[in-house]
Scaffold this active site. Structure first.
Site, PDB file in Angstrom:
ATOM      1  N   SER B 134     -16.125  -1.931  -6.819  1.00 45.44           N
ATOM      2  CA  SER B 134     -16.897  -3.088  -7.535  1.00 45.44           C
ATOM      3  C   SER B 134     -16.093  -4.452  -7.279  1.00 45.44           C
ATOM      4  CB  SER B 134     -17.138  -3.020  -8.997  1.00 45.44           C
ATOM      5  OG  SER B 134     -16.008  -2.856  -9.681  1.00 45.44           O
ATOM      6  N   LYS B 171     -13.915  -6.777 -13.532  1.00 43.94           N
ATOM      7  CA  LYS B 171     -14.849  -7.752 -13.300  1.00 43.94           C
ATOM      8  C   LYS B 171     -13.989  -9.093 -12.844  1.00 43.94           C
ATOM      9  CE  LYS B 171     -18.841  -5.744 -14.093  1.00 43.94           C
ATOM     10  NZ  LYS B 171     -18.307  -4.338 -13.158  1.00 43.94           N
TER      11      LYS B 171
END
Lengths: 214, 214
Positions: B134, B171
DNA sequence: CTATACACTATACATCTGTATAGTAACCAT
DNA sequence: ATGGTTACTATACAGATGTATAGTGTATAG
């Protein structure tokens, strides 16, 4: 493998404990003192026997140079010797020869947890500070510290440090069947292929350390 | 802490490497030979200075008994080579609370050279093993070990570990003026934005360690 | 200018250390 | 009984090793 006698197990256990506690192997006289031998020869005989059986190693005639061979077997001493750290020299650019005197050109040092990186502490392991983004396709960015092993055989797809125009650059080692090996930069803005023939592979990448600027 | 001179750092580095490679500390004459000292006293002086400064220890008058004052201890700051090392717990996934009991859920430990990573040894520093891609856009790949600091204020663009659906994910922290902060995955295949309000920021990335599979 | 820390050379010495020689005694297999 | 291994004692010695004394030169600080 030959089995160890009880006494020999005692001796090697004491040697291992001394290495762990004091940081160095005991001398023959220290072994003799611990077991209350009245003669050093008793300790010397035990050490000789352990050497013969392959569980002890190290150069002869050297003080405290005994090393326990990590053996797999029943008697293998369960030695929890923490983590092994290696201090690798860090180069901005690797000197051409990569000879003995590496330390002098080294920019600094980095302590590396060998167990984490899963590498063995070769004396030929070193670190290279990456400049530029020629290997961005392999997710190696400017400023990264790449850990390399010298003298290792590169395989297809390995990241290697090569000496090009008197400068060390990271490239991907490409070896397709029936063709001579090449080096490939992982960035479309860079020339894609270099012949390997005249080049010197200085090391194969085994790990990477990135410092995030704060 | 008294600082080490360049020469003294060279000497203790050689001692450390010898311990790592040969399993025992070098003798004064071996040190002298390595640095091409014509006198043993030069090596003895350096060792004496390093003892005085607290980076070398060990009983006197004993062969190869030098020990580098260990830095890999707990969270107490110590030094080896003038370098500070810390042992960080490694998580596969960070438990929700991130309370005291971190060590129990920790998957393992990684020894990190704090000077290399340029971080301060906070007791709230830990490592997270990355799963998935990610964060591929920030060149963080599957299997990487990300070093994070808990309790640090994230700034725009920082990589953070956040608890989403009872799982820790990496993130990018996005904070544009006049808007509430969001979290962004650095991969087009992932949902782009998450509100920060209900989320827990578990740590801010300060470093990365990659192990190359061999 | 003087004092102090650093980085050495050169030589010396007591002790530490590995190794060796010459035994003694117990056990075990042939 | 004989030879082999194990497990030591006792003594000795060359070379390795830590430490010390005496001195040179160069910085750096007060």
């Amino acid at each position: 493998m030959k089995t160890l006698t009880h006494r020999q197990q005692d001796v090697i256990e004491f040697i291992g404990q001394t290495i762990d506690n004091a940081g160095a192997a005991p001398t023959l006289r220290e072994i003799a003192a611990h077991f209350r031998f009245r003669s050093v020869k008793a300790a010397a005989d035990h050490v000789a026997a352990l050497r013969r059986k392959g569980v002890l190693a190290g150069p002869p005639r050297r003080a405290r140079a005994l090393r326990i061979v990590d053996a797999v077997g029943d008697w293998a001493t369960a030695r929890a010797l923490g983590r092994r750290l290696a201090r690798l020299p860090v180069y901005g650019t690797i000197p051409a020869g990569l000879a003995e005197d590496r330390r002098q050109e080294a920019r600094g040092c980095v302590a590396v947890d060998l167990d984490t990186l899963g590498i063995r502490p070769t004396p030929r392991t070193f670190a290279l500070e990456v400049r530029g983004d020629s290997m961005i396709g392999r997710h190696i960015v400017d400023g990264d510290l790449v850990v390399l092993e010298h003298g290792k055989m590169p395989r297809h797809g390995d990241v290697v440090a090569a000496l090009i125009d008197n400068e060390s650059t990271l490239k991907t080692f490409v070896q397709e069947r029936g063709r001579p090996p090449c080096l490939k930069a992982e960035n479309p803005r860079y020339p894609k292929l270099h012949p390997v023939g005249e080049l010197v592979i200085q090391g194969v990448m085994v790990g990477l350390i990135r410092k995030v600027k704060v």
